[in-house]
Motif scaffolding. Structure first.
Motif, short mmCIF file in Angstrom:
data_model
loop_
_atom_site.label_atom_id
_atom_site.label_comp_id
_atom_site.label_asym_id
_atom_site.label_seq_id
_atom_site.Cartn_x
_atom_site.Cartn_y
_atom_site.Cartn_z
N UNK A 154 87.78 28.12 47.22
CA UNK A 154 87.42 26.79 46.71
C UNK A 154 85.92 26.73 46.42
N UNK A 155 85.13 27.22 47.35
CA UNK A 155 83.68 27.22 47.17
C UNK A 155 83.27 28.06 45.95
N UNK B 112 81.79 12.94 26.78
CA UNK B 112 82.89 13.54 26.01
C UNK B 112 82.73 15.06 25.95
N UNK B 113 81.51 15.52 25.74
CA UNK B 113 81.24 16.96 25.67
C UNK B 113 81.61 17.68 26.96
N UNK B 114 81.33 17.06 28.10
CA UNK B 114 81.60 17.70 29.38
C UNK B 114 82.94 17.33 30.00
N UNK B 115 83.73 16.48 29.32
CA UNK B 115 84.97 15.98 29.91
C UNK B 115 85.97 17.07 30.28
N UNK B 116 86.25 18.05 29.42
CA UNK B 116 87.25 19.07 29.81
C UNK B 116 86.89 19.79 31.11
N UNK B 117 85.65 20.16 31.26
CA UNK B 117 85.22 20.82 32.50
C UNK B 117 85.27 19.85 33.68
N UNK B 118 84.92 18.60 33.42
CA UNK B 118 84.92 17.60 34.49
C UNK B 118 86.33 17.32 35.00
N UNK B 119 87.29 17.15 34.12
CA UNK B 119 88.66 16.86 34.56
C UNK B 119 89.24 18.06 35.29
N UNK B 120 88.91 19.25 34.82
CA UNK B 120 89.40 20.44 35.51
C UNK B 120 88.81 20.52 36.92
N UNK B 121 87.50 20.32 37.03
CA UNK B 121 86.83 20.48 38.32
C UNK B 121 87.10 19.36 39.31
N UNK B 122 87.24 18.13 38.81
CA UNK B 122 87.37 17.03 39.76
C UNK B 122 88.81 16.54 39.93
N UNK B 123 89.72 16.98 39.09
CA UNK B 123 91.12 16.58 39.27
C UNK B 123 92.02 17.77 39.57
N UNK C 72 94.88 21.58 43.15
CA UNK C 72 95.27 22.98 43.39
C UNK C 72 95.03 23.38 44.85
N UNK C 73 93.96 22.88 45.42
CA UNK C 73 93.62 23.21 46.81
C UNK C 73 94.12 22.14 47.79
#
Length: 174
Positions: free
Chosen positions: A14-15, A72-83, A88-89
């Motif tokens: 996770x880290x 908007x530019x960072x949204x794909x990475x943000x949704x992956x990382x924070x949701x 997953x963990x």
């Protein structure tokens, strides 16, 4: 492998994922700033030239567009990382709808604070040429103190529901 070892391995994975996402976010933010400055800043400034009679309206709109495009530019990475990573963990059971609702609240609150701070900053720069930095420092300290007081009372309840602890044994231990 013991339970402690497997839990430690899970924490390390996770880290590692979160560290990679942080590095990717830094890189994307840097790329966004370069692209915004190179491609959009002059076009946006000329578009906002109609509002030059009111500098603060133009400043507000510029901050709004900058912030919205950055989100908007960072949204794909943000949704992956924070949701998705959190699910997953098994660190979250929040529904996608609830997550989106919280994200909208966060976006609005962040924008209000960012726009307010930007407008105050540019007001100080334009009107207090020699002492803007002293006034900005004092205002920042005051803003931090006020935010520290209202955060638990006003902002946190927008995202989390407080309820009394029903387990008396747990309440005693705490």
């Amino acid at each position: 492998m013991s339970v402690l070892d497997s839990e430690k391995s899970r924490q390390e994975k996770y880290s590692a994922v979160k560290t990679k996402l942080f590095a990717a976010d830094l890189f994307l933010s840097f790329v966004y700033l370069i692209l915004f400055q190179a491609a959009l800043s002059k076009k946006l400034s000329s578009f906002l030239a109609d509002y030059q009679s009111n500098f603060y309206v133009a400043c507000f709109l510029y901050v709004l567009l900058f912030f919205a495009l950055m989100y908007v530019f960072g949204f794909p990475l943000h949704i992956y990382g924070s949701f998705f990573v959190e699910h997953k963990f098994n660190l979250s059971n929040q529904s996608l709808f609830s997550w989106v609702k919280d994200e909208l609240k966060t976006f609005v609150l962040s924008f209000i604070l960012l726009a307010g701070c930007a407008l105050v900053f540019y007001f100080l720069l334009r009107n207090f040429l020699d002492s803007w930095w002293i006034i900005a420092s004092v205002l920042w300290i005051l803003f931090t103190l006020v935010l520290a007081r209202i955060l638990p009372v006003v902002l946190i309840p927008l995202f989390y529901k407080y309820s009394p602890i029903k387990d008396e044994a747990l309440k005693e231990r705490i």
